[in-house]
Design a protein around this motif. Structure first.
Motif, short mmCIF file in Angstrom:
data_model
loop_
_atom_site.label_atom_id
_atom_site.label_comp_id
_atom_site.label_asym_id
_atom_site.label_seq_id
_atom_site.Cartn_x
_atom_site.Cartn_y
_atom_site.Cartn_z
N UNK A 24 0.84 -1.20 0.00
CA UNK A 24 0.00 0.00 0.00
C UNK A 24 0.87 1.25 0.00
N UNK A 25 1.89 1.28 0.85
CA UNK A 25 2.79 2.44 0.93
C UNK A 25 3.53 2.66 -0.38
N UNK A 26 4.01 1.58 -1.01
CA UNK A 26 4.74 1.73 -2.28
C UNK A 26 3.84 2.38 -3.32
N UNK A 27 2.59 1.91 -3.40
CA UNK A 27 1.63 2.48 -4.36
C UNK A 27 1.36 3.96 -4.05
N UNK A 28 1.19 4.26 -2.77
CA UNK A 28 0.92 5.63 -2.34
C UNK A 28 2.08 6.56 -2.71
N UNK A 29 3.30 6.15 -2.38
CA UNK A 29 4.47 6.99 -2.65
C UNK A 29 4.75 7.11 -4.14
N UNK A 30 4.53 6.04 -4.90
CA UNK A 30 4.68 6.10 -6.35
C UNK A 30 3.69 7.09 -6.96
N UNK A 31 2.47 7.08 -6.42
CA UNK A 31 1.44 8.01 -6.90
C UNK A 31 1.84 9.45 -6.60
N UNK A 32 2.43 9.68 -5.43
CA UNK A 32 2.90 11.03 -5.08
C UNK A 32 3.94 11.51 -6.09
N UNK A 33 4.90 10.64 -6.42
CA UNK A 33 5.96 11.02 -7.36
C UNK A 33 5.40 11.27 -8.76
N UNK A 34 4.43 10.47 -9.17
CA UNK A 34 3.79 10.68 -10.48
C UNK A 34 3.05 12.01 -10.49
N UNK A 35 2.38 12.33 -9.39
CA UNK A 35 1.65 13.60 -9.28
C UNK A 35 2.63 14.78 -9.35
N UNK A 36 3.80 14.64 -8.71
CA UNK A 36 4.81 15.69 -8.79
C UNK A 36 5.24 15.93 -10.23
N UNK A 37 5.51 14.85 -10.96
CA UNK A 37 5.92 14.98 -12.37
C UNK A 37 4.82 15.64 -13.19
N UNK A 38 3.59 15.21 -12.97
CA UNK A 38 2.45 15.76 -13.70
C UNK A 38 2.29 17.26 -13.42
N UNK A 39 2.44 17.65 -12.16
CA UNK A 39 2.32 19.05 -11.78
C UNK A 39 3.41 19.88 -12.44
N UNK A 40 4.65 19.39 -12.41
CA UNK A 40 5.76 20.09 -13.03
C UNK A 40 5.52 20.26 -14.53
N UNK A 41 5.10 19.18 -15.19
CA UNK A 41 4.83 19.24 -16.63
C UNK A 41 3.71 20.22 -16.95
N UNK A 42 2.66 20.21 -16.14
CA UNK A 42 1.53 21.12 -16.35
C UNK A 42 1.97 22.58 -16.23
N UNK A 43 2.70 22.90 -15.18
CA UNK A 43 3.15 24.27 -14.98
C UNK A 43 4.14 24.71 -16.06
N UNK A 44 5.06 23.84 -16.41
CA UNK A 44 6.05 24.15 -17.44
C UNK A 44 5.36 24.43 -18.78
#
Length: 136
Positions: A74-94
């Protein structure tokens, strides 16, 4: 998890103090334009600069991230989702013309503040925009 501070963390406040003492003015905890439930830690709206201070555990720091033993899947999935969200946010803003700066919570506040100040100064001089994350 509800006890975890998601805003005004010690590293974030330390960087903000240095920036403020240097005469820079900014906004804090601003919603990401066009993305719900996401906020930018430190924002220079006119220069379109977004600064994120990422926690090592929650955002997967390659040096300091740990994996909980209990409920590991569960934690691995949660933390992986956080990292994917970070990448998505960076790409969106850029894509929207923002300069995105990301730093780990363990980065020295004076170094982070110096890099942010340099980026703000560069933008004020009108030299384009700095697109890549600056993970220290």
């Amino acid at each position: 998890m509800s006890r975890q501070s998601s805003r005004d963390t010690a590293p974030e406040v330390a960087v903000r103090r240095i920036l403020h003492a240097a005469g820079l003015r900014y906004r804090v905890n601003v919603p990401v334009p066009g993305m719900s439930r996401r906020t930018i830690d430190i924002v220079f709206p006119k220069a379109k600069i977004a600064v994120f201070m990422d926690g090592c555990f929650w955002h997967g720091c390659p040096q300091h991230a740990t994996s909980p033993k209990a409920n590991a899947e569960w934690w691995r999935a949660k933390l992986d989702k956080n990292m994917a969200r970070d990448r998505e946010t960076t790409e969106h803003l850029t894509a929207a013309g923002w300069t995105v700066l990301r730093y780990w919570e363990h980065a020295p506040p004076d170094e982070v503040a110096a890099a942010v100040q340099a980026t703000v100064a560069l933008k004020k001089r009108g030299r384009g925009h700095h697109e890549e994350s600056a993970q220290s």
